[in-house]
Design an enzyme around this catalytic site. Sequence first.
Site, mmCIF file in Angstrom:
data_model
loop_
_atom_site.group_PDB
_atom_site.id
_atom_site.type_symbol
_atom_site.label_atom_id
_atom_site.label_comp_id
_atom_site.label_asym_id
_atom_site.label_seq_id
_atom_site.Cartn_x
_atom_site.Cartn_y
_atom_site.Cartn_z
ATOM 1 N N ASP A 1 -27.386 -35.089 -21.839
ATOM 2 C CA ASP A 1 -27.666 -35.863 -20.625
ATOM 3 C C ASP A 1 -28.364 -37.163 -21.009
ATOM 4 O OD1 ASP A 1 -28.372 -36.795 -18.125
ATOM 5 O OD2 ASP A 1 -30.043 -35.382 -17.882
ATOM 6 N N ASN B 1 -29.232 -39.702 -18.808
ATOM 7 C CA ASN B 1 -30.021 -40.395 -17.783
ATOM 8 C C ASN B 1 -30.990 -39.499 -17.018
ATOM 9 O OD1 ASN B 1 -28.193 -38.944 -16.378
ATOM 10 N ND2 ASN B 1 -27.465 -40.611 -15.066
ATOM 11 N N ASP C 1 -30.724 -36.793 -15.226
ATOM 12 C CA ASP C 1 -30.442 -36.099 -13.960
ATOM 13 C C ASP C 1 -30.127 -34.620 -14.174
ATOM 14 O OD1 ASP C 1 -27.942 -36.190 -15.049
ATOM 15 O OD2 ASP C 1 -26.965 -37.166 -13.341
ATOM 16 N N ASP D 1 -23.372 -36.029 -19.695
ATOM 17 C CA ASP D 1 -22.519 -37.130 -19.246
ATOM 18 C C ASP D 1 -21.847 -37.819 -20.431
ATOM 19 O OD1 ASP D 1 -24.626 -38.854 -20.266
ATOM 20 O OD2 ASP D 1 -25.728 -38.310 -18.430
ATOM 21 N N ASP E 1 -8.358 -32.921 -21.386
ATOM 22 C CA ASP E 1 -8.031 -31.629 -20.798
ATOM 23 C C ASP E 1 -7.254 -31.912 -19.520
ATOM 24 O OD1 ASP E 1 -8.082 -28.947 -19.958
ATOM 25 O OD2 ASP E 1 -10.087 -28.659 -20.768
ATOM 26 N N ASP F 1 -4.250 -27.101 -19.433
ATOM 27 C CA ASP F 1 -4.881 -25.952 -18.794
ATOM 28 C C ASP F 1 -3.845 -25.053 -18.108
ATOM 29 O OD1 ASP F 1 -7.683 -24.988 -17.854
ATOM 30 O OD2 ASP F 1 -6.522 -25.019 -15.989
ATOM 31 N N GLU G 1 -2.778 -23.953 -22.984
ATOM 32 C CA GLU G 1 -3.548 -22.730 -22.783
ATOM 33 C C GLU G 1 -2.676 -21.696 -22.078
ATOM 34 O OE1 GLU G 1 -7.556 -21.092 -20.567
ATOM 35 O OE2 GLU G 1 -6.068 -22.278 -19.514
ATOM 36 N N HIS H 1 -15.248 -22.622 -23.467
ATOM 37 C CA HIS H 1 -16.124 -22.634 -22.297
ATOM 38 C C HIS H 1 -15.891 -21.435 -21.373
ATOM 39 C CE1 HIS H 1 -12.321 -24.132 -21.049
ATOM 40 N NE2 HIS H 1 -12.673 -24.062 -19.788
ATOM 41 N N ASP H 2 -14.888 -20.615 -21.655
ATOM 42 C CA ASP H 2 -14.596 -19.431 -20.835
ATOM 43 C C ASP H 2 -15.029 -18.128 -21.513
ATOM 44 O OD1 ASP H 2 -13.326 -20.985 -18.875
ATOM 45 O OD2 ASP H 2 -11.344 -20.748 -19.801
HETATM 46 O O1 TEU Z 1 -8.459 -20.903 -17.633
HETATM 47 C C1 TEU Z 1 -7.256 -20.258 -17.331
HETATM 48 C C2 TEU Z 1 -7.300 -18.819 -17.426
HETATM 49 O O2 TEU Z 1 -6.283 -18.184 -17.665
HETATM 50 C C3 TEU Z 1 -8.546 -18.094 -16.982
HETATM 51 O O3 TEU Z 1 -8.110 -16.947 -16.359
HETATM 52 C C4 TEU Z 1 -9.395 -17.648 -18.058
HETATM 53 O O4 TEU Z 1 -8.755 -16.546 -18.629
HETATM 54 C C5 TEU Z 1 -10.700 -17.220 -17.460
HETATM 55 O O5 TEU Z 1 -11.493 -18.375 -17.263
HETATM 56 C C6 TEU Z 1 -11.430 -16.269 -18.336
HETATM 57 O O6 TEU Z 1 -12.578 -15.833 -17.672
HETATM 58 C C7 TEU Z 1 -8.473 -22.269 -17.401
HETATM 59 C C8 TEU Z 1 -9.808 -22.902 -17.760
HETATM 60 O O7 TEU Z 1 -10.054 -22.752 -19.137
HETATM 61 C C9 TEU Z 1 -10.886 -22.311 -16.907
HETATM 62 O O8 TEU Z 1 -12.158 -22.818 -17.230
HETATM 63 C C10 TEU Z 1 -10.559 -22.630 -15.480
HETATM 64 O O9 TEU Z 1 -11.478 -21.994 -14.632
HETATM 65 C C11 TEU Z 1 -9.141 -22.199 -15.105
HETATM 66 O O10 TEU Z 1 -8.173 -22.587 -16.064
HETATM 67 C C12 TEU Z 1 -8.721 -22.861 -13.818
HETATM 68 O O11 TEU Z 1 -8.506 -24.217 -14.034
HETATM 69 CA CA CA Z 2 -26.630 -37.259 -16.707
#
Ligand code: TEU
Ligand code: CA
Length: 553
Positions: free
Chosen positions: A21, A23, A25, A29, A98, A194, A251, A325-326
């Site tokens: 971050d 700034n 908040d 960013d 992405d 995605d 993906e 991130h998932d």
């Molecule tokens: O994820 C697609 C996906 O197949 C999800 O079901 C994934 O398996 C799930 O997040 C697991 O818990 C993508 C992105 O990576 C995810 O962050 C998004 O939420 C999703 O698409 C919708 O855009």
């Molecule tokens: Ca920020």
Amino acid sequence: MEKAWWKEGVVYQVYPRSFCDSNGDGIGDIRGITSKLGYLRELGIDVIWLSPVYASPNYDNGYDISDYRAIMPEFGTMEDFDDLLAQAHSLGIKILMDLVANHTSMLHPWFVQSRSSADNPYRNYYIWADEPNDWEAVFGGSAWEYDKRTGQYYLHLFTKEQPDLNWENPEVRREIYEMMRWWLAKGIDGFRLDAINMISKPPGFPSGKPVAGTPYTEIWEVAMHGPNIHTYMQEMHREVFAGRDIMTVGEMSKTTPEVAVLYCDPARGELNMVFHFEHVLKTDYENELKWCDPCFSLLKFKRILSEWQTALHGRGWNSLYLNNHDQPRSVSRFGNDGTHREKSAKMLATCLHMMQGTPYIYQGEELGMTNIAFETPEEYNDVETRNAYREYTVNRGVSHADMMRYIHKNSRDNARTPMQWSADTHAGFTTGTPWLGVNPNYTQINAAAQVGDPGSVFNHYKELVRLRKTHPVIVYGDYRLLPEHDPNVFAYIRRYEGESLLVLCNFGAEQQHLDILDVQEWQGAELLITNCADGGSLNELTPYAAHVYLLRG
Ligand code: TEU
Ligand code: CA
């Protein structure tokens, strides 16, 4: 095998909200990312995959886009983006955008138009029906939402704030391709696409397997890889990718190696590679169900990753990841985030980075960042986690205590706590109040403590990245799993143009004796990298040990 920069490089995924971050908040960013390019340069990565930075109301943290050609104001401006791109390029770092094109935000002007009347020109940009079918959305509940203005339902495979685009409509495809070319014209270096295997819907929306305890059926077996998917991917290739030296990765949940080859065989003109989910869905979940007490099987893990190595060799290309991130943090999930945290984090990295494919490092993975355990469901931000808590405790009879335990193991927020830069307040991520709680272990686990320490997890990653650039066998070699039946040791051999690489990884907390090797043959090999201070051994592996040996022809 054809050579390519995207086969030789290493990708680093940035989740902008949690990275840095600039700034105060409390929200990461774009300027924050730019300020850390020196750090990424030091690590040696070649490509940044930027999770979505487009305008979005953030029902799903940017994976719900309301304007594909604008930057989310919380993240900065288009000038900030252009500056990031220019500065990254000047350091030799490429940028992958992405692209979320299976669905948009419900606030995208296309959807605002589409829902306004049944004869609006944008009506067919989305998927409308008089009656819903029985599909369950990925984040729970029906995949259809009733819209009273026109008395019809629209389809959303994710949240109801993420209506699915109608890819059957050539206008939709034309607009998406044009937008992709617009980004490429800016000079970006490719796309991570995605949920791209979901864009072609099966005619008639056939029911899937029933979901226990609900009136719904699963979409996983029926709504992926629909009948027109390869037509669309080949069209996208012709319209957008062809003739450009870019990188593309799709993906794809529910994808086997045989299906993946259809997308990434270069002769077919679709994508460079795919993200499959087999090693994150089938090695520690009960019946592929996320909300459970995980029970990891190294045997399954080895079988799956080895199948992918062998099946794609010479036919496609693998993407190698343990985190994104998932997913929960790999060191907490497949390693040991207690006393063996550093050693097991290095072992997991070694095991993955020595395989064939393009490795992806998710922010903080290079520090051995761990899962988080917030005490209350309210401290979680992730829409999937929040929905699941409600659904499981209210409708499926799971107790609060059990559900919290499952969430601690598998919530997507495990990956999304702020990046741990230093031992300063809020881990040096922000001077304000972070949007999501910082993991309290930041005082021990942080970048400032690791960058200058030759024995750190960070420097182990840095060395793995460097080795990939100096040893073609790591990139292009073939792959052979050593005897599969060992439940604790993952060992494999790579060979390329007379060079051989031996990778030995102990996934357990006990010492392991190995007699799977012709030790004589490897006697003169060079120890390329190890996570053991006292060097390697060809037949004794201490807890979580990882050694890589190189034998020259
Ligand atoms: O994820 C697609 C996906 O197949 C999800 O079901 C994934 O398996 C799930 O997040 C697991 O818990 C993508 C992105 O990576 C995810 O962050 C998004 O939420 C999703 O698409 C919708 O855009
Ligand atoms: Ca920020």
